[in-house]
Design an enzyme around this catalytic site. Structure first.
Site, PDB file in Angstrom:
ATOM      1  N   SER A 254      13.030  -1.746 -32.368  1.00 21.58           N
ATOM      2  CA  SER A 254      13.991  -2.454 -32.885  1.00 21.58           C
ATOM      3  C   SER A 254      13.485  -3.809 -33.325  1.00 21.58           C
ATOM      4  O   SER A 254      14.582  -4.442 -34.074  1.00 21.58           O
ATOM      5  CB  SER A 254      15.347  -2.148 -32.143  1.00 21.58           C
ATOM      6  N   ASP A 505      23.637  -9.468 -26.124  1.00 22.26           N
ATOM      7  CA  ASP A 505      22.397  -8.927 -26.584  1.00 22.26           C
ATOM      8  C   ASP A 505      21.474 -10.319 -26.574  1.00 22.26           C
ATOM      9  O   ASP A 505      21.548 -11.023 -27.568  1.00 22.26           O
ATOM     10  CB  ASP A 505      22.302  -8.206 -27.996  1.00 22.26           C
ATOM     11  N   HIS A 508      17.367  -8.927 -29.360  1.00 25.14           N
ATOM     12  CA  HIS A 508      17.544  -9.172 -30.854  1.00 25.14           C
ATOM     13  C   HIS A 508      17.879 -10.369 -31.250  1.00 25.14           C
ATOM     14  O   HIS A 508      18.589 -11.275 -30.628  1.00 25.14           O
ATOM     15  CB  HIS A 508      18.367  -8.064 -31.535  1.00 25.14           C
TER      16      HIS A 508
END
Ligand code: NAG
Ligand code: NAG
Ligand code: NAG
Ligand code: NAG
Ligand code: NAG
Length: 544
Positions: A254, A505, A508
């Site tokens: 990702s 998070d 990312h």
């Protein structure tokens, strides 16, 4: 001061990390900033001037965008002013250049040109007289004249296509000796970000931090400044010209998808509406494909978080606590990489869950194998990279395909590491780490980095460009999506946002943001490589 964590990664190549430390920062030599409104029409003019300073002729500008609708007078005036300014600049330098900006409507349907013309601003009538064929020599000559005209028009069209392409077939100058990854972050509101969050329709909600409620946008405004040279400014048209009739593919997890999204936004800005398409979950679900119609170019993402086969290969259903890899099996994924022109690989984040990696004992998941052995993480990582390297070396044609391997994208989960006692992960961080001590340890597993350093040089046929983003990204504790993102497909609620310990998070990255810089490294390498000698003819003929 916090006692330095006795890291299991003590043997990490700190020299590598230091590469990013203590860099002096040079002032950047910038082109004049452009008026945004003028960009739409004038960018083509400008791009040509800014990046090919020696260019002496410019052909007509055809704009697919204006073809569809009536010309916007205001834009046109701005474009003309911009062109005038560009000409003045060159004229001052004593260059013999005359630029022609045609009425957009006429330009949209003009099939004649001369390679080096170029006079006049808005004297359509006079001009038309000049280019009209001179008086006919009699009635019988009409047919012959028509054919001549057609041939001339055809020739002119191909000459124009070739010239327009040639103007973009620049080789960006990046000194081979310059270590792009050694340098510092510079706050630069003029040159960063390269695009605006609201202007890229392709961004997913996962990364649009401002729209998701982040207040400060300073994370968008840091520009990476290498110590010994400049990173070339990103020019979408130059990159798209490189990608004409080609495929660029990101393969990995990702984080690579994060970078792919960034690349889509970087190139899409210069492509008119209706001439670009994004298709998700094609190819059995593993691929996202951005397609630039006019260039016949793709920017793709292929999901393979371990590169080799694993039980995490379904891009949608992959929250598998028991991650198991097949470290010698890669063909199932790799067959999708054959014939791609630019391949950008990564694998890292999925390795961090457990200290040991589970490796399948039987020959395949399909045959129902479930037994596994547990292998020390760096050992398994290196073995996987060897499988990958062997495949690349055997199946990639280095004359056709350029291969990149991304360094590891770091996490920021331990605020004590940057002296923020009492901080919660990366929440509320608004500045990069400026206190660059050699002992900065945000928890990156540098043993995997070392593994990549060992394996990459072993390829015999295919050179792999290692994109060394790790140390410079470690400084960007401010750039993660944090609580301004999704969880299980839904935007975090205010309550969840207030609980960063559970929900932030710190893996990312927001976009625009740090991954744009990673792509600028790719751009620097791609745009600075020489064009194949025969490509001019090919491109020109393909355009017709
Ligand atoms: C372009 O010009 C040609 C004649 O020169 C005409 O037949 C054609 O319809 C025009 N196209 C458009 C889109 O105006
Ligand atoms: C088309 O281009 C030629 C050469 O650039 C120019 O002389 C002519 O006036 C143009 N025609 C129109 C309709 O703009
Ligand atoms: C379009 O791009 C694909 C993929 O790179 C290529 O195989 C194909 O030949 C291109 N088509 C044309 C008309 O050049
Ligand atoms: C790449 O091209 C060069 C020159 O055309 C040729 O000598 C070389 O053998 C090619 N390499 C491979 C791996 O095909
Ligand atoms: C500098 O960084 C170290 C950790 O690398 C930290 O312990 C120290 O407190 C920091 N100093 C300042 C002034 O932030």
């Amino acid at each position: 001061m916090q006692q330095r964590r006795k890291s299991v990664f003590a043997s990490a190549p700190f020299a590598m990390k230091q590469a990013a430390l203590g860099a002096g920062v040079a002032a950047r030599r910038n082109g004049a900033p452009l008026s945004l409104a003028a960009v739409v029409f004038a960018l083509f003019v400008f791009a040509t001037f800014l990046y090919n300073e020696d260019i002496k002729s410019i052909t007509d500008f055809q704009f697919a965008a204006v073809r569809a609708k009536a010309p916007d007078l205001h834009l046109l005036q701005e474009a003309q002013a911009a062109a005038h300014a560009a000409v003045d600049t060159l004229a001052r330098r004593g260059e013999e250049v005359i630029v022609r900006v045609m009425d957009a409507a006429a330009a949209a349907n003009n099939t004649t040109t001369t390679a080096n013309v170029i006079v006049d601003m808005g004297q359509e009538e006079k001009d038309r007289d000049v280019t009209m064929p001179t008086v006919s020599a009699g009635a019988g000559a009409d047919e012959a004249r028509r054919r001549e005209d057609e041939e001339a028009a055809e020739k002119a069209a191909s000459a124009r296509a070739a010239a327009a392409t040639a103007a973009l077939r620049t080789v960006v100058s990046v000194p081979e000796t310059c270590d792009l990854y050694r340098g510092g972050w510079v706050y630069d509101e003029v040159n960063a970000p390269v695009y605006k969050e609201a202007e890229c329709e392709f961004l997913t909600e996962q990364v649009t931090c401002m729209r998701n409620g982040r207040r400060d946008d300073s994370y968008q405004k840091w520009r990476w400044q290498p110590k010994d040279c400049d990173l070339p400014s990103f020019d979408a048209r130059l990159l798209l010209e490189r990608l004409r009739n080609k495929r660029l593919m990101f393969v990995g997890d990702s984080l690579n998808r994060n970078q792919w999204e960034s690349m889509v936004c970087l190139v899409q800005s210069v492509i008119p509406k209706g001439e670009k398409t994004l298709t998700k979950f094609v190819n059995g679900g593993n691929s996202n494909v951005f397609y630039a119609h006019g260039y016949n170019a793709t920017v793709e993402f292929y999901w393979a978080p371990f590169l080799v086969e694993s039980n995490s290969d379904n891009p949608k259903v992959h929250s598998v606590p028991d991650r198991i890899i097949q470290w010698h099996s890669i063909a199932k994924h790799a067959k999708n990489w054959v014939g791609v022109d630019y391949l950008v690989f990564n694998t890292y984040i999925w390795w961090l869950n457990t200290l040991d990696m589970k490796v399948l004992k039987g020959s395949s998941f399909d045959e129902g194998s479930t037994e596994y052995v547990e292998v020390d993480r760096p050992v398994a990582y290196k073995e996987v990279l060897k499988t990958w390297a062997k495949w690349v070396d055997r199946n990639i044609d280095p004359n056709r395909t350029a291969v990149f391997f991304m360094g590891m994208s770091p996490n920021h989960i331990t605020p004590e590491a940057w002296g923020n006692q009492g901080g919660i992960k990366c929440a509320m961080e608004t500045l990069p780490i400026t206190n660059r001590s050699a002992s900065l340890d945000v928890g990156t597993d540098w043993r995997l980095y070392a593994g990549a350093q060992e394996v990459l040089p072993t390829l015999r046929r295919v050179p792999v460009h290692f994109v060394d983003i790790t140390a410079l990204s470690e400084l960007r504790k401010d750039a993660h999506t944090s609580v301004h993102t999704l969880r299980q497909g839904k935007l975090l609620t205010p309550e969840q946002q207030a609980d960063p310990k559970t929900y932030a998070d710190c893996i990312h990255w927001c976009l625009p943001g740090l991954p744009d810089t990673w792509n600028q490294f790719l751009y620097a390498r791609i745009a600075s490589s020489p064009w194949p000698a025969d490509a001019t003819d090919q491109t020109a003929s393909k355009q017709q």
